[in-house]
Design an enzyme around this catalytic site. Sequence first.
Site, PDB file in Angstrom:
ATOM      1  N   ALA A 172     -21.154 -25.254   0.374  1.00 18.36           N
ATOM      2  CA  ALA A 172     -19.717 -25.268   0.659  1.00 18.36           C
ATOM      3  C   ALA A 172     -19.320 -23.942   0.563  1.00 18.36           C
ATOM      4  O   ALA A 172     -19.929 -23.003   0.080  1.00 18.36           O
ATOM      5  CB  ALA A 172     -18.873 -26.109  -0.092  1.00 18.36           C
ATOM      6  N   LYS A 173     -18.268 -23.563   1.404  1.00 21.29           N
ATOM      7  CA  LYS A 173     -17.458 -22.507   1.106  1.00 21.29           C
ATOM      8  C   LYS A 173     -15.993 -22.638   1.416  1.00 21.29           C
ATOM      9  O   LYS A 173     -15.538 -23.315   2.084  1.00 21.29           O
ATOM     10  CB  LYS A 173     -17.899 -21.373   2.032  1.00 21.29           C
ATOM     11  CG  LYS A 173     -17.972 -19.883   1.788  1.00 21.29           C
ATOM     12  CD  LYS A 173     -18.766 -19.538   0.609  1.00 21.29           C
ATOM     13  CE  LYS A 173     -19.023 -18.114   0.207  1.00 21.29           C
ATOM     14  NZ  LYS A 173     -20.007 -17.729  -1.087  1.00 21.29           N
TER      15      LYS A 173
END
Length: 418
Positions: free
Chosen positions: A101-102
Amino acid sequence: MNALAATNRNFKLASRILGLDSKLEKSLLIPFREIKVECTIPKDDGTLASFVGFRVQHDNARGPMKGGIRYHPEVDPDEVNALAQLMTWKTAVANIPYGGAKGGIGCDPGQLSLSELKRLTRVFTQKIHDLIGVSTDVPAPDMATNAQVVGLFEQTMAWILDEYAKFHGYLPAVVTGKPIDLSGSLGREAATGKGVLFATEALLNEHGKSIAGQRFVVQGFGNVGSWVAQLISENGGKVVAVSDISGAIKNSKGIDIPSLLKHSVANRGVKGFSGADPIDPNSILVEDCDVLIPAVLGGVINRENANEIKAKFIVEAANHPTDPEADEILSKKGVTILPDIYANSGGATVSYFEWVQNIQGFMWDEEKVNNELRTYMTNGFKDVKEMCRIHNCDLRMGAFTLGVNRVAKATILRGWEA
């Protein structure tokens, strides 16, 4: 080529090498969820300011999604998407039980006060709190959530933890990179830098060399770059040039890194350091050295400067610092590149250790953290090299095939069907 296009290109090359089914390939490429939120805060002068926040949750086949939150003017959906995908492959290469994720908020943190950053962080957390969690998505610090902006790089995570607790109760494992006094892990601040050191040692050992006696250039002197320079210096390496946002300096006899660290803190940058000569920041990547370590932004090594690079080895401490066009040029020149999804995975690995400690309610001493990190980085290099041997490819494709293969296997084992 932008970060998303380059990451997709590397993934598709790895997929072809592995012979993945086209439907599975498409499934692995599409993010699990993309989130875009509006964050409006009152500024200190009473006016309102609005910012756009993003969170891309790419894949959860191997475990909760994991990735940093960056505060930067250039944050955009494509960049966040690319970095989320990179985290999926990075956690798989490191062999830690996470997906990728980011997140990010499009803002200039240098133009915001500490109280404004706090309000912005809390509003962002309010907007995404029901989409993150200990077994769902675990944020961490990233660019501009570190020591140079907010005084303590852990502070932003402390704000997220506190805001999240208002909705879900106190769950320290919901974020990593926290202050020690809020169940953070010892060794976390230096983790990415230490991981880069262990990765560089593994690469040089493979070529019959060691850190000692090699000449290094480090682009970037923030949290990662400063730790890398310090650790290289402590291990006998000679750092001959360094740059940051303030400027660039060079001393072919070797820069006194402890003195530079003091200067950088006192003067908010390396510019003006008396123990080295100022140079054009644009020339830092092409300075004469044995090992080049880009530790700032993506895309800094491209087809315009690749032919001029003199380093024999490039260790990617930054995310996506080398464009694919530059990859091809450097490969023809015989330059060995240690890719970002392995080289800078130390931070994600120690984030995993922190998460484990929080879930167990049992904290480790720093020696255990560092020993475990060395083990993971050493095993990771061996695994990448084995994929290089099996598929007769370079280190970047070795790392990508390793990561993509592990995620594909987990996806299939969990019941994916074409």
